[in-house]
Design a protein around this motif. Structure first.
Motif, PDB file in Angstrom:
ATOM      1  N   ARG A  65      20.333  14.126  46.702  1.00 15.70           N
ATOM      2  CA  ARG A  65      19.126  13.287  46.706  1.00 15.70           C
ATOM      3  C   ARG A  65      18.764  12.846  45.287  1.00 15.70           C
ATOM      4  NH1 ARG A  65      17.718  16.439  51.137  1.00 15.70           N
ATOM      5  NH2 ARG A  65      16.857  18.122  49.875  1.00 15.70           N
ATOM      6  N   GLY A  66      18.906  13.746  44.323  1.00 16.60           N
ATOM      7  CA  GLY A  66      18.610  13.408  42.933  1.00 16.60           C
ATOM      8  C   GLY A  66      19.516  12.325  42.390  1.00 16.60           C
ATOM      9  N   VAL A  67      20.813  12.430  42.690  1.00 13.99           N
ATOM     10  CA  VAL A  67      21.771  11.426  42.209  1.00 13.99           C
ATOM     11  C   VAL A  67      21.531  10.090  42.906  1.00 13.99           C
ATOM     12  CG1 VAL A  67      24.213  10.793  42.123  1.00 13.99           C
ATOM     13  CG2 VAL A  67      23.503  13.101  41.479  1.00 13.99           C
ATOM     14  N   PHE A  68      21.265  10.112  44.215  1.00 11.91           N
ATOM     15  CA  PHE A  68      21.000   8.859  44.921  1.00 11.91           C
ATOM     16  C   PHE A  68      19.709   8.209  44.445  1.00 11.91           C
ATOM     17  CE2 PHE A  68      24.399  10.069  47.745  1.00 11.91           C
ATOM     18  CZ  PHE A  68      24.967   8.843  48.062  1.00 11.91           C
ATOM     19  N   ALA A  69      18.711   9.022  44.117  1.00  9.77           N
ATOM     20  CA  ALA A  69      17.470   8.469  43.557  1.00  9.77           C
ATOM     21  C   ALA A  69      17.767   7.819  42.211  1.00  9.77           C
ATOM     22  CB  ALA A  69      16.422   9.566  43.400  1.00  9.77           C
ATOM     23  N   TYR A  70      18.624   8.451  41.403  1.00  9.16           N
ATOM     24  CA  TYR A  70      18.996   7.867  40.119  1.00  9.16           C
ATOM     25  C   TYR A  70      19.746   6.548  40.327  1.00  9.16           C
ATOM     26  CZ  TYR A  70      21.170   6.932  35.700  1.00  9.16           C
ATOM     27  OH  TYR A  70      21.580   6.291  34.565  1.00  9.16           O
ATOM     28  N   LEU A  71      20.634   6.507  41.312  1.00  5.72           N
ATOM     29  CA  LEU A  71      21.368   5.260  41.585  1.00  5.72           C
ATOM     30  C   LEU A  71      20.413   4.131  41.960  1.00  5.72           C
ATOM     31  CD1 LEU A  71      24.445   6.591  43.558  1.00  5.72           C
ATOM     32  CD2 LEU A  71      24.418   5.627  41.250  1.00  5.72           C
ATOM     33  N   GLY A  72      19.381   4.441  42.741  1.00  7.97           N
ATOM     34  CA  GLY A  72      18.376   3.428  43.077  1.00  7.97           C
ATOM     35  C   GLY A  72      17.681   2.928  41.827  1.00  7.97           C
ATOM     36  N   TYR A  73      17.306   3.845  40.953  1.00  6.89           N
ATOM     37  CA  TYR A  73      16.672   3.472  39.680  1.00  6.89           C
ATOM     38  C   TYR A  73      17.640   2.648  38.827  1.00  6.89           C
ATOM     39  CZ  TYR A  73      15.681   4.133  34.722  1.00  6.89           C
ATOM     40  OH  TYR A  73      15.518   3.930  33.387  1.00  6.89           O
ATOM     41  N   TYR A  74      18.883   3.093  38.738  1.00 10.19           N
ATOM     42  CA  TYR A  74      19.886   2.448  37.895  1.00 10.19           C
ATOM     43  C   TYR A  74      20.127   1.006  38.334  1.00 10.19           C
ATOM     44  CZ  TYR A  74      24.315   1.891  35.352  1.00 10.19           C
ATOM     45  OH  TYR A  74      25.318   1.459  34.518  1.00 10.19           O
TER      46      TYR A  74
END
Length: 87
Positions: A49-58
């Motif tokens: 979830r943390g990595v996917f949230a970062y991908l959304g931000y990125y």
């Protein structure tokens, strides 16, 4: 070794050719490691979830200098608008 792997290896070893295929991926993962840092998640699902949230931000919020300080999402939208249909 697969046929694709042999082909990729041959292309990179050809005289006069530089092998920069993975420069963008390496840059992304370096940025990911820098911005997420040494975060430790309790579970694998939390990490995912943390990595996917970062991908959304990125992709939607983070400005990229190589894209004239726009987000990848904005750039992708601009490409779609420039397309015209041909009979």
């Amino acid at each position: 070794m697969t046929t694709a792997a042999r082909h990729a290896r041959t292309a990179c070893e050809a005289p006069g050719l530089a092998c920069f295929d993975n420069a963008v991926a390496e840059s992304f993962f370096a940025t990911l490691k820098t911005e997420i840092g040494t975060t430790v998640w309790a579970t694998r699902d939390d990490a995912r979830r943390g990595v996917f949230a970062y991908l959304g931000y990125y992709n939607h919020d983070r400005l990229h200098s190589t894209l004239s300080y726009r987000t990848p999402h904005e750039v992708r939208g601009g490409y779609r608008q420039d397309l015209t249909l041909v009979a």
